[in-house]
Design an enzyme around this catalytic site. Sequence first.
Site, PDB file in Angstrom:
ATOM      1  N   GLU A 121       0.648  -0.730   0.045  1.00 13.86           N
ATOM      2  CA  GLU A 121      -0.273   0.047   0.169  1.00 13.86           C
ATOM      3  C   GLU A 121       0.877   1.280   0.205  1.00 13.86           C
ATOM      4  O   GLU A 121       1.863   1.272   0.938  1.00 13.86           O
ATOM      5  CB  GLU A 121      -0.667   0.308   1.106  1.00 13.86           C
ATOM      6  N   GLY A 263       3.271   2.863  11.050  1.00 14.82           N
ATOM      7  CA  GLY A 263       2.640   2.239  11.782  1.00 14.82           C
ATOM      8  C   GLY A 263       2.601   1.045  11.585  1.00 14.82           C
ATOM      9  O   GLY A 263       3.233  -0.562  12.476  1.00 14.82           O
ATOM     10  N   ALA A 264       1.366   0.052  10.831  1.00 14.10           N
ATOM     11  CA  ALA A 264       1.415  -0.987  10.555  1.00 14.10           C
ATOM     12  C   ALA A 264       0.854  -1.197   9.402  1.00 14.10           C
ATOM     13  O   ALA A 264      -0.075  -0.221   8.768  1.00 14.10           O
ATOM     14  CB  ALA A 264       0.693  -1.614  11.612  1.00 14.10           C
ATOM     15  N   MET A 265       0.282  -2.648   8.600  1.00 12.66           N
ATOM     16  CA  MET A 265       0.193  -2.090   7.707  1.00 12.66           C
ATOM     17  C   MET A 265      -1.006  -4.050   7.754  1.00 12.66           C
ATOM     18  O   MET A 265      -0.462  -4.957   8.121  1.00 12.66           O
ATOM     19  CB  MET A 265       0.857  -2.676   6.222  1.00 12.66           C
ATOM     20  N   HIS A 299      -6.856  -2.093  14.797  1.00 12.05           N
ATOM     21  CA  HIS A 299      -7.525  -0.879  13.860  1.00 12.05           C
ATOM     22  C   HIS A 299      -6.979  -2.065  12.760  1.00 12.05           C
ATOM     23  O   HIS A 299      -7.870  -2.090  11.718  1.00 12.05           O
ATOM     24  CB  HIS A 299      -6.131  -0.179  13.691  1.00 12.05           C
ATOM     25  N   GLU A 300      -5.086  -2.944  12.794  1.00  8.14           N
ATOM     26  CA  GLU A 300      -5.371  -3.996  11.113  1.00  8.14           C
ATOM     27  C   GLU A 300      -5.891  -4.959  11.223  1.00  8.14           C
ATOM     28  O   GLU A 300      -6.632  -5.254  10.559  1.00  8.14           O
ATOM     29  CB  GLU A 300      -3.422  -4.024  11.566  1.00  8.14           C
TER      30      GLU A 300
HETATM   31  N1  TRP Z   1      -3.100   0.608   5.677  1.00 10.10           N
HETATM   32  C1  TRP Z   1      -2.388   0.876   6.694  1.00 10.10           C
HETATM   33  C2  TRP Z   1      -2.751   1.599   8.068  1.00 10.10           C
HETATM   34  O1  TRP Z   1      -3.617   2.106   8.369  1.00 10.10           O
HETATM   35  C3  TRP Z   1      -1.198   2.084   6.741  1.00 10.10           C
HETATM   36  C4  TRP Z   1      -0.582   2.539   6.130  1.00 10.10           C
HETATM   37  C5  TRP Z   1      -0.455   3.014   4.830  1.00 10.10           C
HETATM   38  C6  TRP Z   1       1.178   2.103   5.409  1.00 10.10           C
HETATM   39  N2  TRP Z   1       0.669   3.183   3.947  1.00 10.10           N
HETATM   40  C7  TRP Z   1       1.622   2.252   3.966  1.00 10.10           C
HETATM   41  C8  TRP Z   1       1.741   1.562   6.764  1.00 10.10           C
HETATM   42  C9  TRP Z   1       2.793   2.473   4.002  1.00 10.10           C
HETATM   43  C10 TRP Z   1       3.257   0.839   5.882  1.00 10.10           C
HETATM   44  C11 TRP Z   1       3.716   1.211   4.844  1.00 10.10           C
HETATM   45  O2  TRP Z   1      -3.083   0.363   8.542  1.00 10.10           O
HETATM   46 ZN    ZN Z   2      -5.724   1.615   9.077  1.00  7.18          ZN
END
Ligand code: TRP
Ligand code: ZN
Length: 901
Positions: A121, A263-265, A299-300
């Site tokens: 993403e 933060g996280a994905m 959240h994730e």
């Molecule tokens: N979709 C992720 C979240 O909100 C965040 C996110 C978007 C992200 N782009 C990213 C994380 C690039 C790491 C690197 O939970």
């Molecule tokens: Zn998110």
Amino acid sequence: MATVRLADYRPAPFTIEHTQLLFQLHADHTVVDAAFQLVPAGAAEAAPWEFLGEQLELLSIELDGELLAAEAYRLEPGKLVLLAPPEAACCLRTRVKIQPQTNTSLEGLYVSGGLFTTQCEAEGFRRITFHPDRPDLLSRFRVRIEADQASCPVLLSNGNCLETGVIPGEPGRHYAVWDDPFPKPSYLFALVAGALEEVRDQFVTCSGRTVQLRIHVEPGDAPFTAHAMASLKRSMAWDERRYGLEYDLEEFNLVAVRHFNMGAMENKSLNIFNSKLVLADAETATDAELERIESVIGHEYFHNWTGNRITCRDWFQLSLKEGLTVFRDASFTADLHSPEVKRIDDVALLRNTQFREDAGPTAHPIQPDHYQAIDNFYTTTIYEKGSEVIRVLHTLLGEETFMRGMALYVSRHDGTAATCQDFVQAMEDAAEQAWAAGAALPRFDFQQFRRWYSQAGTPQLQIERHWDGDAGTLRLSVRQSTPATPGQPQKEPVVIPLVLGLVGQGGDPLPLQLPGEHAKDVAAATLPAEWGSASRLFVIDRAEQDLLFVGLEAHSHPPAVSLPRGFSAPVRVAMERSSNELLHLLACDSESFARWDAGQVLLRQALLERASGAINDELEEGLVAAFERILLEGDLGDSYRSALMAFPGLPELEDAALAQNGTVDPPALFEAVLALRTRLGDELQGPLETVLASCRNQWQQHWPEGVGDRDLTATIWSWRVAAGDAGVRAEAAAAVSGPSMTLARAGLRALQSIDSPERNAALQAFHDRWQEKPVILDAWFGLEAATPFGDGVERVRQLMDHPRFDPAAPNSLRAVLGGFAGNVSQFHALDGSGYRFMAEQISALDQRNPITASRMAKVFSRWQSYGSLRSERMLEALKQLSATPLSPNSREVVDQCLQLA
Ligand code: TRP
Ligand code: ZN
């Protein structure tokens, strides 16, 4: 640089039924073999078939098993174009070579400390293989990973593992095959390969299925995963209980990596986390960090439905998944902990980050209509304001109707790529049903509500009070406006739920009776107790409207007005209220947010006066008396008491100073904070010592127990240290060697602004104790960089030469450069040295990691606010940055800032 526009959205000319990927991972390169089953879309316009690619070396390309002739395709910068698009279903197969081992952008496939990992993403998949890489193309993925057995014993991807084995003829290498039964867009693809330690657990879903839970961390870190695992299980149970949403696969994997841009994905069934949001226990993480970890794990996980099962049609819909998922994780935290304090924390964050963004050169609506680099739009507006807008709907519709809308949304759009409009439509349909059934819900126009999605800027409510003491009637005349933002000079009124209450002289809630109403109508219209006693909700949807209340007791003195209760909408409220009225609310408002907010208005006022060289003694004495009562008011939770005494953040103060004086002097505000803290610490010595003594008895309790006592301890320490208390100074310094990270960091924060032997010794002790743990040492880097005295630039340069400083880790960069940017006296040095230094660092970082660099570049977005001298220096630094070669990401931010020049 190309601008992408929402208005230009077109469906893709083909769909991808199936995706088959083979990764051959090697130490010095990786080969990706990709096969796609493509089907021309029904009403195919004669659009060319484009496959995007960044930094890919094309090895071969085949269509239906035949090598493609050179005339049949064209390689352009950033893409591969099929010149004669197939007319029937076909299989496109490409082989590309990529270099994850030298990929410093942390997008696509990269190596972090020997671990292969991906971040797709928003547009990282095109760095892995040629692909349309757009979120509306959903496909079933099957992935085979081949790698060295010794360095990569663990091979992970999305879905279920079908088989593993050794590779005949390739000694020392093995493979794994993963299959994800749920069609997904490319941005949710993930792969991880490396030497990881696994911690296992299980979760039994509401329908009785057993899910294998696995957390994968670097060897040695397994003892620090218990909190993350418990948080994951709580998240899964909560989503079933509150939303009726159950997990949908047999396994769920979570990986912690050190080098991570955010933060996280939420990759399907393979969530990847910044290791600072996984590794934690009471000794190594603060209470706030433990709560944050729990909320990000939530959240994730919650994205599995709001984001993955239902994804976004295009990136203009980003808030569809992010705003909604932040709203969900906020409810999760509120349900598990203190809803009052969670609300206050969220509003403080909104005011200190989002309000500032909404008032600056990068302001944008929660559904933008154009962008240059999508990575720049992972903003506090999309996330936090997006969540507030969902909350506005929840407030207007009530829990029951909101949940019915949610269920409609899920059932209509499961398995598809949806739009914000689809979500609002589901809510509108639920509201129409409820209205038709005669539910006691306020009426409003959904078409007008949708302006929240298209208009940038923070709406403002200007409220004037007219009190008729003889008749006992109160008229509030409310004017609504939204300031102009770049590209949006004119705004229309939005739909704002305003919750308010009236508080009598004795602290008693007064009934809000409208003309022509009977007492029983008033009772029926009153909101549930969590909004405070005798609260009512009003829909503010016109530029000007009056609220008239009758039947109040005749009195020369108007009742105190408590609003916006619960922070019922993401707006600014301006109303003339005397210090006495606000002190009255701070003492006895029954609604916890408005009570806190009354104190914030007073503190802001006291600090602004100090910053402009005057001291409002009467106001400060009022605050001293109020805090004394609060300190001794034992039945208010400790965290809430500590929140009531917390000062507004500097960004918020800057904002208020700008509104009041047209310019900001950040060091003066910073000094004002120190001075007021000193006075409060001094004059409240007795009560502070009493409360501190009782807090000490709770220090050893484990999170979430004892949080409030440690919060209060932190406040008391910082006030008493400011007041020069040598005993507290020693106690704060000693905490660094104690068993609680919360107290250690509270001690360091209390000592941070005081150049003293205790401070230096405490920082050194912290460094020595935690130097082997990068996640923890980053806190030390941050504090050092934020040291408000000495030569700041020189200190930061030395920090960046520290043997433990990892220039490839965004966490460390953010600690040092972010710490410095928040270091008011050093960053804002009048000679511009702080600004120049930041520009130089951002430019260098941009070469390696554009995502992190362009986020950092936003430190210059307020350059116009800081008085002519500083503004000129900051503008120079911006121009200096602009004159260096920049990524599209940073170029967009710098240009936005310079547009004001
Ligand atoms: N979709 C992720 C979240 O909100 C965040 C996110 C978007 C992200 N782009 C990213 C994380 C690039 C790491 C690197 O939970
Ligand atoms: Zn998110």
